[in-house]
Scaffold this motif. Structure first.
Motif, PDB file in Angstrom:
ATOM      1  N   HIS A  25       0.849  -1.185   0.000  1.00  0.00           N
ATOM      2  CA  HIS A  25       0.000   0.000   0.000  1.00  0.00           C
ATOM      3  C   HIS A  25       0.885   1.235   0.000  1.00  0.00           C
ATOM      4  CE1 HIS A  25      -3.841  -1.970   0.533  1.00  0.00           C
ATOM      5  NE2 HIS A  25      -3.309  -2.719   1.487  1.00  0.00           N
ATOM      6  N   PRO A  26       0.527   2.258  -0.766  1.00  0.00           N
ATOM      7  CA  PRO A  26       1.323   3.479  -0.727  1.00  0.00           C
ATOM      8  C   PRO A  26       1.189   4.124   0.648  1.00  0.00           C
ATOM      9  CG  PRO A  26      -0.577   3.750  -2.154  1.00  0.00           C
ATOM     10  CD  PRO A  26      -0.566   2.326  -1.711  1.00  0.00           C
ATOM     11  N   GLY A  27       2.303   4.549   1.173  1.00  0.00           N
ATOM     12  CA  GLY A  27       2.298   5.141   2.499  1.00  0.00           C
ATOM     13  C   GLY A  27       3.143   6.386   2.565  1.00  0.00           C
ATOM     14  N   PRO A  28       3.175   7.009   3.728  1.00  0.00           N
ATOM     15  CA  PRO A  28       3.943   8.245   3.854  1.00  0.00           C
ATOM     16  C   PRO A  28       5.456   8.022   3.812  1.00  0.00           C
ATOM     17  CG  PRO A  28       3.030   7.616   5.970  1.00  0.00           C
ATOM     18  CD  PRO A  28       2.476   6.654   4.951  1.00  0.00           C
ATOM     19  N   GLY A  29       5.932   6.887   4.318  1.00  0.00           N
ATOM     20  CA  GLY A  29       7.364   6.600   4.311  1.00  0.00           C
ATOM     21  C   GLY A  29       7.749   5.773   3.103  1.00  0.00           C
ATOM     22  N   GLU A  30       9.037   5.541   2.972  1.00  0.00           N
ATOM     23  CA  GLU A  30       9.490   4.715   1.854  1.00  0.00           C
ATOM     24  C   GLU A  30       9.499   3.247   2.270  1.00  0.00           C
ATOM     25  OE1 GLU A  30      14.223   5.450   2.462  1.00  0.00           O
ATOM     26  OE2 GLU A  30      13.180   6.694   1.007  1.00  0.00           O
ATOM     27  N   HIS A  31       9.270   2.397   1.318  1.00  0.00           N
ATOM     28  CA  HIS A  31       9.270   0.957   1.570  1.00  0.00           C
ATOM     29  C   HIS A  31      10.687   0.428   1.403  1.00  0.00           C
ATOM     30  CE1 HIS A  31       4.910   0.685   1.734  1.00  0.00           C
ATOM     31  NE2 HIS A  31       4.889   1.562   0.739  1.00  0.00           N
ATOM     32  N   ARG A  32      11.097  -0.407   2.319  1.00  0.00           N
ATOM     33  CA  ARG A  32      12.454  -0.964   2.290  1.00  0.00           C
ATOM     34  C   ARG A  32      12.412  -2.419   1.844  1.00  0.00           C
ATOM     35  NH1 ARG A  32      16.620   2.294   3.491  1.00  0.00           N
ATOM     36  NH2 ARG A  32      15.993   4.125   4.621  1.00  0.00           N
ATOM     37  N   CYS A  33      13.479  -2.832   1.157  1.00  0.00           N
ATOM     38  CA  CYS A  33      13.605  -4.207   0.696  1.00  0.00           C
ATOM     39  C   CYS A  33      13.847  -5.111   1.911  1.00  0.00           C
ATOM     40  CB  CYS A  33      14.764  -4.312  -0.288  1.00  0.00           C
ATOM     41  SG  CYS A  33      15.097  -5.985  -0.839  1.00  0.00           S
ATOM     42  N   PRO A  34      13.142  -6.224   2.029  1.00  0.00           N
ATOM     43  CA  PRO A  34      13.374  -7.114   3.160  1.00  0.00           C
ATOM     44  C   PRO A  34      14.706  -7.855   3.082  1.00  0.00           C
ATOM     45  CG  PRO A  34      11.655  -7.992   1.743  1.00  0.00           C
ATOM     46  CD  PRO A  34      12.011  -6.648   1.214  1.00  0.00           C
ATOM     47  N   ARG A  35      15.335  -7.876   1.919  1.00  0.00           N
ATOM     48  CA  ARG A  35      16.615  -8.572   1.771  1.00  0.00           C
ATOM     49  C   ARG A  35      17.810  -7.674   2.089  1.00  0.00           C
ATOM     50  NH1 ARG A  35      17.366 -12.796  -2.254  1.00  0.00           N
ATOM     51  NH2 ARG A  35      15.542 -14.116  -2.108  1.00  0.00           N
ATOM     52  N   CYS A  36      17.832  -6.454   1.514  1.00  0.00           N
ATOM     53  CA  CYS A  36      19.006  -5.596   1.660  1.00  0.00           C
ATOM     54  C   CYS A  36      18.746  -4.322   2.456  1.00  0.00           C
ATOM     55  CB  CYS A  36      19.569  -5.243   0.288  1.00  0.00           C
ATOM     56  SG  CYS A  36      18.483  -4.203  -0.714  1.00  0.00           S
ATOM     57  N   SER A  37      17.512  -4.054   2.831  1.00  0.00           N
ATOM     58  CA  SER A  37      17.094  -2.882   3.614  1.00  0.00           C
ATOM     59  C   SER A  37      17.294  -1.559   2.879  1.00  0.00           C
ATOM     60  CB  SER A  37      17.809  -2.833   4.963  1.00  0.00           C
ATOM     61  OG  SER A  37      17.479  -3.969   5.720  1.00  0.00           O
ATOM     62  N   GLU A  38      17.471  -1.597   1.580  1.00  0.00           N
ATOM     63  CA  GLU A  38      17.560  -0.380   0.782  1.00  0.00           C
ATOM     64  C   GLU A  38      16.151   0.054   0.373  1.00  0.00           C
ATOM     65  OE1 GLU A  38      20.299   1.441  -0.043  1.00  0.00           O
ATOM     66  OE2 GLU A  38      21.370   0.102   1.335  1.00  0.00           O
ATOM     67  N   PRO A  39      15.940   1.346   0.084  1.00  0.00           N
ATOM     68  CA  PRO A  39      14.620   1.790  -0.360  1.00  0.00           C
ATOM     69  C   PRO A  39      14.242   1.143  -1.697  1.00  0.00           C
ATOM     70  CG  PRO A  39      16.022   3.667   0.152  1.00  0.00           C
ATOM     71  CD  PRO A  39      16.871   2.455   0.246  1.00  0.00           C
TER      72      PRO A  39
END
Length: 116
Positions: A25-39
């Motif tokens: 879902h689009p949200g106020p923060g950025e979504h991070r990758c569960p593998r590398c924790s990058e946006p």
């Protein structure tokens, strides 16, 4: 009546580095990758992720997302319209880069064109 206007519609988010995509879902923060924790980059409503081992297709996806484009239809909700044209192969990407350099048109505009 639009089906997607009533319910919250998830967007595709892609991590080109890990070659994974998820619907969120689009949200106020950025979504991070569960593998590398990058946006993760927002890829739009109509994104179809290539297979993880298909590195050539992921290089094309990376070029499209780096140009600031998304895989969306003509309508903001994504229903009832055909998705916009995006290059699918490296040959198509190369041809559009050459045409953009030759004509002086920005690369983002050239990547969004259906034909050359």
């Amino acid at each position: 009546m639009c089906y997607y206007a009533e319910k919250p519609y998830k967007l595709h988010y892609a991590c080109v580095r890990c070659r994974v995509a998820f619907k969120r879902h689009p949200g106020p923060g950025e979504h991070r990758c569960p593998r590398c924790s990058e946006p993760m980059a927002c890829a739009g409503h109509d994104f179809a992720a290539p297979r993880r081992r298909d590195t050539r297709a992921w290089t094309v996806v990376a070029a499209v997302l780096d140009a600031g484009l998304r895989y969306d239809g003509r309508e903001p909700c994504g229903c009832g319209k055909a998705p916009k044209s995006r290059p699918r192969t490296r040959a198509q990407l190369r041809a559009r880069r050459i045409a953009a350099a030759r004509t002086g048109i920005p690369l983002a505009d050239m990547l969004g064109r259906a034909d050359l």
